[in-house]
Design a protein around this motif. Structure first.
Motif, PDB file in Angstrom:
ATOM      1  N   ILE A 264       0.831  -1.215   0.000  1.00  0.00           N
ATOM      2  CA  ILE A 264       0.000   0.000   0.000  1.00  0.00           C
ATOM      3  C   ILE A 264       0.860   1.258   0.000  1.00  0.00           C
ATOM      4  O   ILE A 264       0.602   2.214  -0.743  1.00  0.00           O
ATOM      5  N   TYR A 265       1.929   1.264   0.812  1.00  0.00           N
ATOM      6  CA  TYR A 265       2.749   2.472   0.915  1.00  0.00           C
ATOM      7  C   TYR A 265       3.717   2.644  -0.250  1.00  0.00           C
ATOM      8  O   TYR A 265       4.407   3.665  -0.327  1.00  0.00           O
ATOM      9  N   ARG A 266       3.757   1.667  -1.159  1.00  0.00           N
ATOM     10  CA  ARG A 266       4.535   1.829  -2.389  1.00  0.00           C
ATOM     11  C   ARG A 266       3.677   2.329  -3.548  1.00  0.00           C
ATOM     12  O   ARG A 266       4.203   2.635  -4.615  1.00  0.00           O
ATOM     13  N   GLN A 267       2.378   2.405  -3.349  1.00  0.00           N
ATOM     14  CA  GLN A 267       1.476   2.885  -4.391  1.00  0.00           C
ATOM     15  C   GLN A 267       1.544   4.411  -4.496  1.00  0.00           C
ATOM     16  O   GLN A 267       1.808   5.100  -3.516  1.00  0.00           O
ATOM     17  N   GLU A 268       1.291   4.906  -5.680  1.00  0.00           N
ATOM     18  CA  GLU A 268       1.264   6.358  -5.876  1.00  0.00           C
ATOM     19  C   GLU A 268       0.022   6.973  -5.248  1.00  0.00           C
ATOM     20  O   GLU A 268       0.055   8.064  -4.703  1.00  0.00           O
ATOM     21  N   GLU A 269      -1.114   6.272  -5.373  1.00  0.00           N
ATOM     22  CA  GLU A 269      -2.361   6.757  -4.805  1.00  0.00           C
ATOM     23  C   GLU A 269      -3.053   5.620  -4.071  1.00  0.00           C
ATOM     24  O   GLU A 269      -2.983   4.465  -4.496  1.00  0.00           O
ATOM     25  N   LEU A 270      -3.748   5.949  -2.988  1.00  0.00           N
ATOM     26  CA  LEU A 270      -4.430   4.948  -2.186  1.00  0.00           C
ATOM     27  C   LEU A 270      -5.932   5.022  -2.399  1.00  0.00           C
ATOM     28  O   LEU A 270      -6.512   6.121  -2.461  1.00  0.00           O
ATOM     29  N   GLU A 271      -6.544   3.871  -2.537  1.00  0.00           N
ATOM     30  CA  GLU A 271      -7.992   3.773  -2.585  1.00  0.00           C
ATOM     31  C   GLU A 271      -8.513   3.697  -1.155  1.00  0.00           C
ATOM     32  O   GLU A 271      -7.760   3.442  -0.202  1.00  0.00           O
ATOM     33  N   GLU A 272      -9.821   3.882  -1.003  1.00  0.00           N
ATOM     34  CA  GLU A 272     -10.393   3.842   0.341  1.00  0.00           C
ATOM     35  C   GLU A 272     -10.213   2.468   0.992  1.00  0.00           C
ATOM     36  O   GLU A 272     -10.007   2.374   2.205  1.00  0.00           O
ATOM     37  N   CYS A 273     -10.227   1.413   0.175  1.00  0.00           N
ATOM     38  CA  CYS A 273     -10.009   0.081   0.730  1.00  0.00           C
ATOM     39  C   CYS A 273      -8.584  -0.063   1.280  1.00  0.00           C
ATOM     40  O   CYS A 273      -8.350  -0.782   2.266  1.00  0.00           O
ATOM     41  N   ASP A 274      -7.629   0.642   0.659  1.00  0.00           N
ATOM     42  CA  ASP A 274      -6.258   0.624   1.168  1.00  0.00           C
ATOM     43  C   ASP A 274      -6.183   1.309   2.533  1.00  0.00           C
ATOM     44  O   ASP A 274      -5.505   0.837   3.452  1.00  0.00           O
ATOM     45  N   VAL A 275      -6.872   2.446   2.640  1.00  0.00           N
ATOM     46  CA  VAL A 275      -6.890   3.177   3.907  1.00  0.00           C
ATOM     47  C   VAL A 275      -7.473   2.296   5.006  1.00  0.00           C
ATOM     48  O   VAL A 275      -6.935   2.217   6.122  1.00  0.00           O
ATOM     49  N   GLN A 276      -8.544   1.614   4.691  1.00  0.00           N
ATOM     50  CA  GLN A 276      -9.189   0.751   5.685  1.00  0.00           C
ATOM     51  C   GLN A 276      -8.291  -0.419   6.075  1.00  0.00           C
ATOM     52  O   GLN A 276      -8.280  -0.846   7.226  1.00  0.00           O
ATOM     53  N   ARG A 277      -7.538  -0.958   5.104  1.00  0.00           N
ATOM     54  CA  ARG A 277      -6.626  -2.062   5.424  1.00  0.00           C
ATOM     55  C   ARG A 277      -5.508  -1.586   6.349  1.00  0.00           C
ATOM     56  O   ARG A 277      -5.136  -2.283   7.298  1.00  0.00           O
ATOM     57  N   VAL A 278      -4.979  -0.394   6.091  1.00  0.00           N
ATOM     58  CA  VAL A 278      -3.957   0.162   6.982  1.00  0.00           C
ATOM     59  C   VAL A 278      -4.531   0.330   8.383  1.00  0.00           C
ATOM     60  O   VAL A 278      -3.879  -0.019   9.385  1.00  0.00           O
ATOM     61  N   MET A 279      -5.753   0.848   8.466  1.00  0.00           N
ATOM     62  CA  MET A 279      -6.394   1.018   9.775  1.00  0.00           C
ATOM     63  C   MET A 279      -6.495  -0.322  10.502  1.00  0.00           C
ATOM     64  O   MET A 279      -6.264  -0.403  11.715  1.00  0.00           O
ATOM     65  N   ALA A 280      -6.822  -1.376   9.747  1.00  0.00           N
ATOM     66  CA  ALA A 280      -6.960  -2.704  10.350  1.00  0.00           C
ATOM     67  C   ALA A 280      -5.615  -3.208  10.883  1.00  0.00           C
ATOM     68  O   ALA A 280      -5.536  -3.787  11.972  1.00  0.00           O
ATOM     69  N   VAL A 281      -4.543  -2.979  10.115  1.00  0.00           N
ATOM     70  CA  VAL A 281      -3.214  -3.408  10.563  1.00  0.00           C
ATOM     71  C   VAL A 281      -2.791  -2.627  11.809  1.00  0.00           C
ATOM     72  O   VAL A 281      -2.227  -3.199  12.756  1.00  0.00           O
ATOM     73  N   LEU A 282      -3.059  -1.330  11.822  1.00  0.00           N
ATOM     74  CA  LEU A 282      -2.738  -0.527  13.003  1.00  0.00           C
ATOM     75  C   LEU A 282      -3.438  -1.084  14.233  1.00  0.00           C
ATOM     76  O   LEU A 282      -2.868  -1.124  15.330  1.00  0.00           O
ATOM     77  N   ASP A 283      -4.662  -1.521  14.035  1.00  0.00           N
ATOM     78  CA  ASP A 283      -5.416  -2.105  15.139  1.00  0.00           C
ATOM     79  C   ASP A 283      -4.801  -3.434  15.587  1.00  0.00           C
ATOM     80  O   ASP A 283      -4.697  -3.717  16.781  1.00  0.00           O
ATOM     81  N   GLU A 284      -4.368  -4.228  14.628  1.00  0.00           N
ATOM     82  CA  GLU A 284      -3.780  -5.541  14.922  1.00  0.00           C
ATOM     83  C   GLU A 284      -2.516  -5.430  15.780  1.00  0.00           C
ATOM     84  O   GLU A 284      -2.302  -6.220  16.700  1.00  0.00           O
ATOM     85  N   VAL A 285      -1.667  -4.449  15.474  1.00  0.00           N
ATOM     86  CA  VAL A 285      -0.382  -4.342  16.179  1.00  0.00           C
ATOM     87  C   VAL A 285      -0.451  -3.434  17.406  1.00  0.00           C
ATOM     88  O   VAL A 285       0.543  -3.269  18.119  1.00  0.00           O
ATOM     89  N   GLY A 286      -1.616  -2.833  17.649  1.00  0.00           N
ATOM     90  CA  GLY A 286      -1.768  -1.986  18.842  1.00  0.00           C
ATOM     91  C   GLY A 286      -1.194  -0.599  18.709  1.00  0.00           C
ATOM     92  O   GLY A 286      -0.755  -0.004  19.713  1.00  0.00           O
ATOM     93  N   SER A 287      -1.203  -0.033  17.495  1.00  0.00           N
ATOM     94  CA  SER A 287      -0.615   1.299  17.288  1.00  0.00           C
ATOM     95  C   SER A 287      -1.345   2.390  18.059  1.00  0.00           C
ATOM     96  O   SER A 287      -0.715   3.337  18.560  1.00  0.00           O
TER      97      SER A 287
END
Length: 331
Positions: A264-287
């Motif tokens: 996701i962070y290597r993409q030039e532009e992020l779709e809303e599904c990418d944003v949501q996936r990042v949010m999910a990972v942040l939740d998984e690792v306890g950010s």
């Protein structure tokens, strides 16, 4: 503080330069007509800290007013330029300068704001402040906004990297955000006392306060309420910005979660599904929880730095209330 800023920012009605400055500061609308400053004026944290330090140590804050105004103007010059670099179209519930008038005019507006801040600081010498102290104050402020610019350059570099460590990130925010906060308290103390230990204590207070402020800001940039903040949340992720929660996730994620973050962070532009996936990972690792832990730890160190200083009770209470607010604020 507002009176001092109005005094030092020129009011020439036929000058577009100063109209844009006054618009950004929340004093006039796009046509230059006066408006309610409470609608879009910022928190004025840095000048308030400067005045607080001076009053807490000398029972008088007036000699610090020119420096406080300079700090607020330097901070706002950086915001005008930040909005250009980040392509933010809104700040403090109103359109940004570059979005209304274009990038070239926004650049020179930021430059003019910086020059106005530098000129404001010269008035310190007229407030019964020894020349050597006035020169030292000028030196501190200039060095701090050079650090601020260095931090902004590092932050821009981070946008194209995925190997950032937490220590790197915390150093970056110590420059970008912490330098002006630190210098605000250092300058306020220096204008009130010649005791090096006291000035050092307030400087350390500012160092830790800056970290608490910025990491909480990162928290709000992802999990804050959009209506309260006056700017869109999630934009840091959409711009692939490496705020503290993301840096922590890049250090801690593994397996599919890490693969998804890197993709996701290597993409030039992020779709809303990418944003949501990042949010999910942040939740998984306890950010989210980690960001709050770092904020509260910095807040604790900030208060500890002031313990050697004998402060009046009102100042001690105000310092404690401020640290508590910055560590838990919602805007």
């Amino acid at each position: 503080m507002e009176q001092e800023l109005n005094r030092v920012v020129p009011t020439a009605h036929n000058s577009e330069t100063y109209r844009l400055l006054r618009y950004h500061l929340g004093w006039v609308d796009q046509q230059g007509n006066p408006m309610d400053t409470s609608v879009s004026q910022g928190k004025a944290l840095r000048p308030t800290l400067c005045l607080f330090a001076c009053e807490a140590l000398a029972s008088e804050y007036s000699r610090a007013l020119p420096a406080a105004a300079a700090l607020e103007l330097i901070h706002n010059f950086s915001l005008i330029h930040d909005d250009i670099q980040d392509q933010d179209m809104e700040r403090r519930h109103q359109p940004t300068v570059w979005h209304l008038w274009g990038i070239p005019k926004a650049i020179w507006s930021g430059n003019a704001m910086q020059c106005t801040g530098d000129l404001s600081l010269l008035d310190v010498a007229r407030a019964n402040v020894p020349d050597v102290t006035a020169i030292r104050v000028s030196d501190i402020l200039t060095e701090s906004y050079l650090e601020m610019i260095q931090g902004q350059c590092m932050d821009l570099d981070f946008e194209s990297r995925t190997d950032i460590k937490s220590e790197e990130y915390l150093y970056m925010i110590a420059c970008k955000t912490g330098a002006l906060i630190r210098s605000a308290l250092q300058i306020g103390a220096l204008l009130a006392t010649e005791d090096p230990a006291t000035v050092k204590a307030f400087t350390e207070f500012g160092n830790h306060l800056g970290q608490a402020f910025q990491v909480r800001d990162d928290y709000l940039g992802i999990w804050g309420d959009q209506a309260t903040l006056g700017k869109a949340t999630g934009n840091d992720i959409r711009r692939r910005k490496k705020s503290y929660p993301v840096v922590f996730a890049l250090e801690r994620a593994s397996g599919q979660a890490m693969e998804d973050l890197l993709r996701i962070y290597r993409q030039e532009e992020l779709e809303e599904c990418d944003v949501q996936r990042v949010m999910a990972v942040l939740d998984e690792v306890g950010s989210q929880e980690q960001a709050q832990r770092v904020t509260e730890a910095a807040a604790g160190r900030a208060l500890a730095a002031l313990k050697p200083v004998s402060l009046p009770q009102w100042a001690q209470t105000e310092a404690e209330n401020l640290v508590d607010f910055l560590a838990r604020r919602e805007y």
